[in-house]
Design an enzyme around this catalytic site. Structure first.
Site, PDB file in Angstrom:
ATOM      1  N   ARG A  45      39.997  54.803  40.144  1.00  0.00           N
ATOM      2  CA  ARG A  45      41.088  54.381  41.046  1.00  0.00           C
ATOM      3  C   ARG A  45      41.760  55.568  41.732  1.00  0.00           C
ATOM      4  O   ARG A  45      42.951  55.503  42.049  1.00  0.00           O
ATOM      5  CB  ARG A  45      42.150  53.566  40.298  1.00  0.00           C
ATOM      6  N   ARG A  49      47.165  53.404  44.828  1.00  0.00           N
ATOM      7  CA  ARG A  49      48.609  53.315  45.113  1.00  0.00           C
ATOM      8  C   ARG A  49      49.455  54.502  44.666  1.00  0.00           C
ATOM      9  O   ARG A  49      50.595  54.615  45.073  1.00  0.00           O
ATOM     10  CB  ARG A  49      49.158  52.028  44.495  1.00  0.00           C
ATOM     11  N   ARG A  58      48.441  51.036  53.439  1.00  0.00           N
ATOM     12  CA  ARG A  58      48.557  49.694  52.841  1.00  0.00           C
ATOM     13  C   ARG A  58      49.763  48.930  53.395  1.00  0.00           C
ATOM     14  O   ARG A  58      49.775  47.691  53.379  1.00  0.00           O
ATOM     15  CB  ARG A  58      48.710  49.888  51.355  1.00  0.00           C
ATOM     16  N   ASP A  94      35.872  46.866  46.216  1.00  0.00           N
ATOM     17  CA  ASP A  94      36.270  46.221  44.965  1.00  0.00           C
ATOM     18  C   ASP A  94      35.065  45.545  44.344  1.00  0.00           C
ATOM     19  O   ASP A  94      34.176  45.069  45.061  1.00  0.00           O
ATOM     20  CB  ASP A  94      37.383  45.205  45.199  1.00  0.00           C
ATOM     21  N   TYR A 171      36.408  37.132  36.051  1.00  0.00           N
ATOM     22  CA  TYR A 171      37.373  36.799  37.121  1.00  0.00           C
ATOM     23  C   TYR A 171      37.030  35.486  37.808  1.00  0.00           C
ATOM     24  O   TYR A 171      37.902  34.668  38.104  1.00  0.00           O
ATOM     25  CB  TYR A 171      37.426  37.937  38.153  1.00  0.00           C
TER      26      TYR A 171
HETATM   27  O1  CP3 Z   1      39.387  54.517  43.669  1.00  0.00           O
HETATM   28  C1  CP3 Z   1      38.523  53.761  43.174  1.00  0.00           C
HETATM   29  O2  CP3 Z   1      38.331  53.650  41.947  1.00  0.00           O
HETATM   30  C2  CP3 Z   1      37.607  52.999  44.115  1.00  0.00           C
HETATM   31  C3  CP3 Z   1      37.979  51.662  44.448  1.00  0.00           C
HETATM   32  C4  CP3 Z   1      38.078  50.585  43.364  1.00  0.00           C
HETATM   33  C5  CP3 Z   1      39.081  49.585  43.382  1.00  0.00           C
HETATM   34  N1  CP3 Z   1      38.808  48.688  42.397  1.00  0.00           N
HETATM   35  C6  CP3 Z   1      40.190  49.530  44.348  1.00  0.00           C
HETATM   36  C7  CP3 Z   1      41.338  48.656  44.085  1.00  0.00           C
HETATM   37  C8  CP3 Z   1      37.231  50.300  42.295  1.00  0.00           C
HETATM   38  C9  CP3 Z   1      36.034  51.083  41.771  1.00  0.00           C
HETATM   39  C10 CP3 Z   1      37.693  49.088  41.700  1.00  0.00           C
HETATM   40  C11 CP3 Z   1      37.037  48.445  40.562  1.00  0.00           C
HETATM   41  C12 CP3 Z   1      37.625  47.238  39.997  1.00  0.00           C
HETATM   42  N2  CP3 Z   1      38.257  46.219  40.659  1.00  0.00           N
HETATM   43  C13 CP3 Z   1      37.538  46.896  38.627  1.00  0.00           C
HETATM   44  C14 CP3 Z   1      36.816  47.670  37.554  1.00  0.00           C
HETATM   45  C15 CP3 Z   1      37.601  48.818  37.053  1.00  0.00           C
HETATM   46  C16 CP3 Z   1      38.850  48.412  36.321  1.00  0.00           C
HETATM   47  O3  CP3 Z   1      39.931  48.668  36.900  1.00  0.00           O
HETATM   48  O4  CP3 Z   1      38.751  47.892  35.231  1.00  0.00           O
HETATM   49  C17 CP3 Z   1      38.202  45.668  38.479  1.00  0.00           C
HETATM   50  C18 CP3 Z   1      38.368  44.908  37.185  1.00  0.00           C
HETATM   51  C19 CP3 Z   1      38.635  45.243  39.762  1.00  0.00           C
HETATM   52  C20 CP3 Z   1      39.331  43.982  40.129  1.00  0.00           C
HETATM   53  C21 CP3 Z   1      40.674  44.229  40.654  1.00  0.00           C
HETATM   54  N3  CP3 Z   1      40.944  44.775  41.885  1.00  0.00           N
HETATM   55  C22 CP3 Z   1      41.899  43.965  40.004  1.00  0.00           C
HETATM   56  C23 CP3 Z   1      42.047  43.379  38.615  1.00  0.00           C
HETATM   57  C24 CP3 Z   1      42.909  44.345  40.882  1.00  0.00           C
HETATM   58  C25 CP3 Z   1      44.381  44.144  40.690  1.00  0.00           C
HETATM   59  C26 CP3 Z   1      44.943  45.015  39.673  1.00  0.00           C
HETATM   60  C27 CP3 Z   1      45.447  46.254  40.300  1.00  0.00           C
HETATM   61  O5  CP3 Z   1      45.098  47.350  39.850  1.00  0.00           O
HETATM   62  O6  CP3 Z   1      46.222  46.103  41.255  1.00  0.00           O
HETATM   63  C28 CP3 Z   1      42.296  44.890  42.035  1.00  0.00           C
HETATM   64  C29 CP3 Z   1      42.986  45.468  43.214  1.00  0.00           C
HETATM   65  C30 CP3 Z   1      42.594  46.858  43.611  1.00  0.00           C
HETATM   66  N4  CP3 Z   1      41.318  47.369  43.608  1.00  0.00           N
HETATM   67  C31 CP3 Z   1      43.480  47.854  44.115  1.00  0.00           C
HETATM   68  C32 CP3 Z   1      42.697  48.971  44.423  1.00  0.00           C
HETATM   69  C33 CP3 Z   1      43.159  50.276  45.042  1.00  0.00           C
HETATM   70  C34 CP3 Z   1      44.975  47.671  44.353  1.00  0.00           C
HETATM   71  C35 CP3 Z   1      45.114  46.913  45.619  1.00  0.00           C
HETATM   72  C36 CP3 Z   1      46.395  47.179  46.355  1.00  0.00           C
HETATM   73  O7  CP3 Z   1      46.463  48.172  47.100  1.00  0.00           O
HETATM   74  O8  CP3 Z   1      47.278  46.337  46.245  1.00  0.00           O
END
Ligand code: CP3
Length: 372
Positions: A45, A49, A58, A94, A171
């Site tokens: 990540r 944020r 964003r 994602d 999910y």
């Molecule tokens: O920087 C990176 O790692 C690359 C981009 C990336 C994101 N999600 C961006 C993201 C990657 C590799 C992921 C993987 C991801 N997404 C996983 C596996 C890794 C983990 O965290 O366990 C999972 C389970 C998801 C599903 C997902 N996406 C969730 C559960 C959420 C909400 C929770 C949260 O952290 O807000 C997201 C949203 C998400 N994916 C954001 C980002 C930057 C936040 C979105 C925002 O800007 O509001």
């Protein structure tokens, strides 16, 4: 300042930097089993944020628009690299996007995270999913990757990724983030064959999706099994592993593959047998203990507690040095820097202060000065 790399601003476009480095990729060297002067470091990540420049974008675009607009996704991917010079970039996207391509409506709801309004909960529901045309539905991901690859030099590989079918199902079946995963686990006990049919279908799409990423320039892949730890070892092997093996066989050994598992210490003996280059582990178990369980061959990635980055920079340096030391240890004693890619045990938390993220990255970038 960091020890490697310098950035040069492209005068024609203030958003773009050419990143120049004299060294070849530490990340890929470790994946090839080579010793390195210091371990590579990146953060799950890392595009997200905690970065003010991400929050700024964003505020103007919603999350899915960022993911689906190649120029914006590429820009967000590069933001952390410009600031901290990590040793790998991970594509901004994602894990849930391929499910949308399969016909499941996906929304990101502020405060609630991802949401599938029409979850898939039994064999009959599978009729609502289809095999997508991957290039037509997910081509924006490949375009973003190509753009990122153009901007980075050879020292900074770009990683592609996918969720494991089990984790994507966690999910899709629940309809979003879940506390007990009751629908998923209920299906698994009620109709295991039906659930495995879903996992296999996801695996087949994932193979094409990951191949598209490799073709677009991804130099390594990470598979996220965030929810694999819900299963005991016997059930993980029976339920989750076959679809993972299907993906691994489907993509072959074109690029290194790293398998991430959260909350899976009890699965380590099984994971140690997976045909992957590396295992990325969470913070719940010290890295030298993980090494003892999985043996000398597997690359290990991790595993600082993301919450440790909420402490002081001094404490972060101390913990990072401790992690580096554990990463060097094997049954034969201190093996130097090899077989370890430094990372967090899970994604960086949005409230992490920038200087703390910097303290972590810099402690690794200066590791060669500490272990002489
Ligand atoms: O920087 C990176 O790692 C690359 C981009 C990336 C994101 N999600 C961006 C993201 C990657 C590799 C992921 C993987 C991801 N997404 C996983 C596996 C890794 C983990 O965290 O366990 C999972 C389970 C998801 C599903 C997902 N996406 C969730 C559960 C959420 C909400 C929770 C949260 O952290 O807000 C997201 C949203 C998400 N994916 C954001 C980002 C930057 C936040 C979105 C925002 O800007 O509001």
């Amino acid at each position: 300042m960091v020890s490697h790399g310098k950035a040069r601003k492209d005068a024609s476009n203030p958003w773009k930097f050419a990143i120049l480095r004299a060294v070849s990729s530490l990340f890929l060297q470790v994946c090839r089993g080579q010793s390195v002067v210091r371990p590579p470091v990146w953060m799950m990540r890392q595009a997200g944020r905690y970065l003010p420049e991400y929050r700024e974008l964003r505020s103007r675009y919603d999350f899915l628009t960022l993911c689906k607009t190649p120029e914006l996704a590429a820009e967000v991917t590069l933001q952390p690299i410009r600031r901290f010079r990590m040793d790998a970039a991970i594509l901004f996207a994602d894990i849930l996007l391929p499910l949308e391509a399969m016909g499941a409506e996906l929304r990101f709801v502020k405060g609630d995270g991802p949401c599938f309004p029409d979850p898939i909960r039994c064999r009959e529901d599978l009729g609502r999913l289809h095999r997508p045309e991957v290039e037509a539905t997910l081509g924006y991901v490949f375009k973003a990757l190509r753009e990122v690859r153009r901007e980075l030099d050879e020292a900074t590989p770009v990683l592609g990724f996918a969720g494991t079918p089990w984790t994507l199902a966690a999910y899709l079946v629940e309809g979003g983030i879940s506390k007990h995963h009751a629908h998923l686990l209920s299906w698994s006990y009620r109709d295991e064959a039906g659930l495995r049919e879903l996992l296999d279908r996801i695996a087949d799409v994932s193979i094409e999706y990951l191949q598209g990423q490799i073709d677009a320039g991804a130099q390594a892949l990470q598979l996220f099994d965030t929810w694999g730890g819900l299963l005991d070892a016997e059930r993980w092997q029976r339920l989750a592993r076959p679809s993972v093996l299907r993906i691994l066989e489907g993509i072959g050994d074109q690029v290194p593959v790293i398998f991430y598992l959260r909350g899976g210490a009890h699965l380590l003996p099984v994971l140690g047998e997976l045909p992957v280059t590396g295992l990325s582990v969470d913070w719940r178990q010290p890295l030298d203990e993980v090494r003892r369980i999985v043996g000398p061959k597997m690359v290990l990635q991790g595993n600082l507690d993301p919450a440790a980055l909420l402490g002081t920079p001094e404490e972060i340096r101390r913990q990072t040095h401790d992690l580096l030391r554990r990463g060097r240890s094997s049954a034969d004693g201190d093996v130097g820097f090899q077989g370890h890619i430094v990372n967090l045990g899970h994604g960086i938390l949005p409230m992490t202060p920038l200087k703390n993220a910097g303290a972590f990255i810099e402690a690794v970038q200066h590791a060669d000065e500490i272990f002489t």
